[in-house]
Design an enzyme around this catalytic site. Structure first.
Site, PDB file in Angstrom:
ATOM      1  N   SER A   1       0.850  -1.202   0.000  1.00 48.69           N
ATOM      2  CA  SER A   1       0.000   0.000   0.000  1.00 48.69           C
ATOM      3  C   SER A   1       0.879   1.243   0.000  1.00 48.69           C
ATOM      4  O   SER A   1       0.403   2.342   0.183  1.00 48.69           O
ATOM      5  CB  SER A   1      -0.933  -0.003   1.217  1.00 48.69           C
ATOM      6  OG  SER A   1      -0.173   0.005   2.395  1.00 48.69           O
TER       7      SER A   1
ATOM      8  N   HIS B   1       4.868 -11.539   3.270  1.00 48.01           N
ATOM      9  CA  HIS B   1       4.637 -10.250   3.956  1.00 48.01           C
ATOM     10  C   HIS B   1       5.783  -9.992   4.927  1.00 48.01           C
ATOM     11  O   HIS B   1       6.389 -10.943   5.442  1.00 48.01           O
ATOM     12  CB  HIS B   1       3.307 -10.319   4.733  1.00 48.01           C
ATOM     13  CG  HIS B   1       2.767  -8.970   5.129  1.00 48.01           C
ATOM     14  ND1 HIS B   1       3.326  -8.199   6.130  1.00 48.01           N
ATOM     15  CD2 HIS B   1       1.718  -8.245   4.651  1.00 48.01           C
ATOM     16  CE1 HIS B   1       2.640  -7.069   6.248  1.00 48.01           C
ATOM     17  NE2 HIS B   1       1.654  -7.063   5.360  1.00 48.01           N
TER      18      HIS B   1
ATOM     19  N   ASP C   1     -16.796  28.345  27.224  1.00 47.56           N
ATOM     20  CA  ASP C   1     -16.862  28.242  25.758  1.00 47.56           C
ATOM     21  C   ASP C   1     -17.714  29.387  25.203  1.00 47.56           C
ATOM     22  O   ASP C   1     -18.831  29.178  24.743  1.00 47.56           O
ATOM     23  CB  ASP C   1     -17.455  26.853  25.415  1.00 47.56           C
ATOM     24  CG  ASP C   1     -17.585  26.606  23.927  1.00 47.56           C
ATOM     25  OD1 ASP C   1     -16.921  27.301  23.138  1.00 47.56           O
ATOM     26  OD2 ASP C   1     -18.374  25.702  23.558  1.00 47.56           O
TER      27      ASP C   1
HETATM   28  C1  SPV Z   1     -17.691  22.076  20.286  1.00 42.28           C
HETATM   29  O1  SPV Z   1     -17.175  20.950  20.366  1.00 42.28           O
HETATM   30  O2  SPV Z   1     -17.165  23.077  20.756  1.00 42.28           O
HETATM   31  C2  SPV Z   1     -18.976  22.246  19.598  1.00 42.28           C
HETATM   32  C3  SPV Z   1     -19.955  21.144  19.579  1.00 42.28           C
HETATM   33  O3  SPV Z   1     -19.216  23.329  19.124  1.00 42.28           O
HETATM   34  S1  SPV Z   1     -21.013  21.382  20.923  1.00 42.28           S
HETATM   35  O4  SPV Z   1     -20.200  21.439  22.136  1.00 42.28           O
HETATM   36  O5  SPV Z   1     -21.943  20.278  20.951  1.00 42.28           O
HETATM   37  O6  SPV Z   1     -21.724  22.661  20.729  1.00 42.28           O
HETATM   38 MG    MG Z   2     -17.974  24.864  19.758  1.00 40.95          MG
END
Ligand code: SPV
Ligand code: MG
Length: 433
Positions: free
Chosen positions: A10, A90, A206
């Site tokens: 491969s 192999h 976040d």
């Molecule tokens: C992330 O992983 O930051 C995402 C997906 O945006 S979620 O957390 O489900 O919004």
């Molecule tokens: Mg996100």
């Protein structure tokens, strides 16, 4: 009749090791080389950098090779059924590690008609090592890495993507190969640079607080030690005037795709749903951003994927479908539909209805909450890319917390030792130049 010796390649480059296998095979009879097809190769080996046709030509040019055929099945069933080779030759590397499952399967099928496996000692010298590293290097370069997501969508029914937020998690996604429940080998295709995980690992919420410069730094930590393609979680994409710069930088870094979600103002994680205040951008606002990003990009490879939050924000299926069609019209290269329900029903309904009028645009899903559905079930509803968005972070965190608690509790580290990676393994985990 002359006996036949079969070997499967491969590789994209021929080195001493391959020449040695051919030389050994020649001792047993007519040499037939199988070229492992792209579809099988990506499941347990690296991504090919030259086409199947070019590989076949390359193998044909090796002295001692009598004929070259395609092998589509990683487990050899197709070629062995057709050829019944007297010998399968192999490198002895397949007697160890995950590839041993292939060897034992081949052993079983050839022994049914009296075929024999010949294990040739694997050649591993400095020259061979250098060629292997050069191949890896080529795969990690931006121009090769960037286009690979589009290539993968064409090659495999489900592009499997796992989150990575650091060099070490990138390496886990890069190197993990397992025997799956169907008896073959499997691995992830790409990495998801999650905003949730990139923020969490920095101890931040976040909410687009970790700035792009820092996010790009994370990409570089990952690209330095891996070769697999990257899908970048671009959150809302920020202001359109900024997003166009982000697109250029991501392209330059070799990222394959950015996913931006149709939210505005203070973005919060989708898994909060309507428990927190979140504002959806209008179709027009989002379309302007997508179109500006598409206009800014310089390569044909890069993808801008539009993420629809209508189901998360309980705006209904029709709204989600209307947005999907509008975003594709604005230039989006793919649609991500998200849900935080436990059951996949609304995701499947969306996919089925979307596919009624759009057979081509890639569909992306993130089954964090609806986690009982399998990749092949999703593929049957038209999904192309499945992202496991946060599972590495969520599995590491409880393990680290428990270790911290136990060391505090026992005033020493002995009690946690059983669950730790041995010191000699951790120091050899990382490849040295
Ligand atoms: C992330 O992983 O930051 C995402 C997906 O945006 S979620 O957390 O489900 O919004
Ligand atoms: Mg996100």
């Amino acid at each position: 009749m002359e006996k036949t010796a079969y070997t499967c390649f491969s590789t994209d480059v021929i080195h001493e090791g391959h020449l040695n296998i051919i030389k050994e095979a020649k001792k047993y009879g007519k040499v037939i080389v199988g070229c492992l097809g792209d579809k099988a190769s990506i499941r347990h080996n690296r991504f090919p950098t030259i086409s199947e046709k070019q590989r076949m030509e390359l193998y044909r040019s090796i002295e001692g090779v009598d004929s070259v055929i395609m092998q589509q099945d990683m487990m050899y069933d197709d070629v062995i059924e057709e050829l019944h080779p007297d010998f399968v030759v192999h490198g002895d590397n397949w007697t160890r590690g995950v590839e041993a499952v292939i060897r034992s399967h081949v052993q079983e099928i050839v022994s049914q008609y009296g075929g024999v496996i010949i294990d040739v000692p694997y050649t591993y010298n400095d020259k061979v090592r250098r060629i292997e590293l050069q191949l890896r290097e080529r795969l990690s370069m931006p121009e090769y890495r960037r286009k690979r997501l589009r290539q993968l969508i064409g090659l495999t029914p489900t592009v499997k993507v796992m989150e990575a937020h650091s060099g070490i998690t990138g390496l886990i996604v890069e190197k993990t190969v397992v025997e799956d429940d169907k008896g073959g080998l499997d691995q992830f295709d790409a990495m998801w640079l999650s905003s949730l995980c990139d923020s969490t690992v920095k101890g931040k919420p976040d909410i687009e607080l970790v700035d792009m410069t820092s996010r790009f730094r994370t990409i570089e930590d990952i690209t330095e030690v891996t070769t697999k393609p990257i899908i970048f979680d671009g959150d809302t994409g920020g202001m359109t005037e900024h997003f166009v710069y982000t697109v250029r930088t991501l392209e330059r870094l070799g990222v394959s795709a950015v996913i931006i979600e149709d939210k505005k103002g203070l973005k919060q994680n989708s898994l909060f749903g309507t428990e927190v205040e979140q504002t959806q951008a209008t179709i027009e606002e989002m379309s302007v951003k997508i179109a500006a990003g598409k206009k800014a990009q310089l390569t044909d490879d890069f993808m801008i994927i539009a993420r629809i939050e209508s189901l998360i924000l309980e705006k209904g299926m029709d709204d989600a479908l209307e947005r999907a069609a509008a975003f594709v019209k604005a230039g989006a290269d793919g649609i991500m539909i998200h849900s935080r329900r436990k059951e996949p029903d609304e995701i499947l309904e969306f996919c089925d209805r979307f596919r009624e009028s759009d057979k081509a645009t890639p569909l992306v899903v993130v089954p964090s909450s609806f986690n009982t559905i399998t990749e092949s079930e999703l593929a049957a509803h038209g999904v192309n890319i499945v992202i496991y968005a946060n599972q590495l972070t969520r599995s590491a965190f409880p393990a680290m917390k428990k270790t911290a608690e136990d060391i505090l509790k026992y005033h020493r580290a002995k009690e946690v030792d059983d669950r730790l990676m041995p010191i000699d393994q951790i120091i050899t985990l990382i490849d040295r130049i």
